[in-house]
Design a protein around this motif. Structure first.
Motif, PDB file in Angstrom:
ATOM      1  N   ILE A 177       0.803  -1.075  -0.061  1.00 44.59           N
ATOM      2  CA  ILE A 177      -0.130  -0.183   0.132  1.00 44.59           C
ATOM      3  C   ILE A 177       0.997   1.219   0.036  1.00 44.59           C
ATOM      4  CG2 ILE A 177      -1.860   1.175   1.383  1.00 44.59           C
ATOM      5  CD1 ILE A 177      -2.445  -1.593   2.550  1.00 44.59           C
ATOM      6  N   MET A 221      -2.661   5.813   2.081  1.00 46.90           N
ATOM      7  CA  MET A 221      -4.005   5.647   2.465  1.00 46.90           C
ATOM      8  C   MET A 221      -4.578   7.098   2.868  1.00 46.90           C
ATOM      9  SD  MET A 221      -3.370   2.869   5.526  1.00 46.90           S
ATOM     10  CE  MET A 221      -2.842   1.183   5.247  1.00 46.90           C
ATOM     11  N   ARG A 248      -1.818   5.473  10.607  1.00 51.20           N
ATOM     12  CA  ARG A 248      -1.928   4.177   9.943  1.00 51.20           C
ATOM     13  C   ARG A 248      -1.235   3.180  10.905  1.00 51.20           C
ATOM     14  NH1 ARG A 248       0.712   4.290   4.256  1.00 51.20           N
ATOM     15  NH2 ARG A 248       0.693   2.248   4.256  1.00 51.20           N
ATOM     16  N   ASN A 308      -3.248  -2.914   8.206  1.00 55.41           N
ATOM     17  CA  ASN A 308      -3.682  -2.557   7.223  1.00 55.41           C
ATOM     18  C   ASN A 308      -4.719  -1.739   7.424  1.00 55.41           C
ATOM     19  OD1 ASN A 308      -1.883  -3.622   5.265  1.00 55.41           O
ATOM     20  ND2 ASN A 308      -3.088  -5.353   5.010  1.00 55.41           N
ATOM     21  N   CYS A 338     -12.704   6.239   2.775  1.00 53.68           N
ATOM     22  CA  CYS A 338     -11.137   6.036   2.695  1.00 53.68           C
ATOM     23  C   CYS A 338     -11.037   5.226   1.614  1.00 53.68           C
ATOM     24  CB  CYS A 338     -11.106   4.890   3.915  1.00 53.68           C
ATOM     25  SG  CYS A 338     -11.808   3.286   3.821  1.00 53.68           S
ATOM     26  N   PHE A 389      -7.359   3.342  -0.526  1.00 54.01           N
ATOM     27  CA  PHE A 389      -6.105   2.853  -0.474  1.00 54.01           C
ATOM     28  C   PHE A 389      -5.539   2.700  -1.893  1.00 54.01           C
ATOM     29  CE2 PHE A 389      -6.343  -0.107   3.792  1.00 54.01           C
ATOM     30  CZ  PHE A 389      -6.574   1.109   4.340  1.00 54.01           C
TER      31      PHE A 389
END
Length: 115
Positions: A31, A34, A71, A76, A95, A97
């Motif tokens: 990732i 975010m 985060r 995650n 949200c 990602f």
């Protein structure tokens, strides 16, 4: 299949606080960033805050000093701590990602701030 599940929205009085959470289920790796976005009725979806894999953050001017994004890479999960809420913060919060070529969105959680 990856899903983002949001929680923590609700109704709060002006000046109050809420903490949003967004957790990814399913297999997800690498990732890069975010973020949290919000969309008020009749308006476009706007960026609220974003945090990179390295921990760098960026905020919309309207929330600087009041909201904090964080985060937990092991889980995650991304959080948005919202303090000193104002009626104009009322919106559906989403949200997001991002990693490489893909991007996932949560289903949205309603935040309503009463005056």
């Amino acid at each position: 299949q990856v899903q983002l599940v949001e929680s923590g929205g609700g109704l709060v009085q002006a000046g109050g606080s809420l903490r949003l959470s967004c957790a990814a289920s399913g297999s997800i790796t690498s990732i890069n960033a975010m973020g949290w976005y919000r969309q008020a009725p009749g308006k476009q979806r706007d960026l609220v805050a974003v945090i990179t894999s390295g921990g760098s953050t960026n905020y919309a001017n309207s929330v600087k000093g009041r909201f904090t994004i964080s985060r937990d890479n092991a889980k995650n999960t991304v959080y948005l701590q919202m303090n000193s809420l104002k009626p104009e913060d009322t919106a559906v919060y989403y949200c997001n990602f991002i990693g490489g070529p893909w991007s996932y969105w949560g289903q949205g959680t309603q935040v309503t701030v009463s005056s």
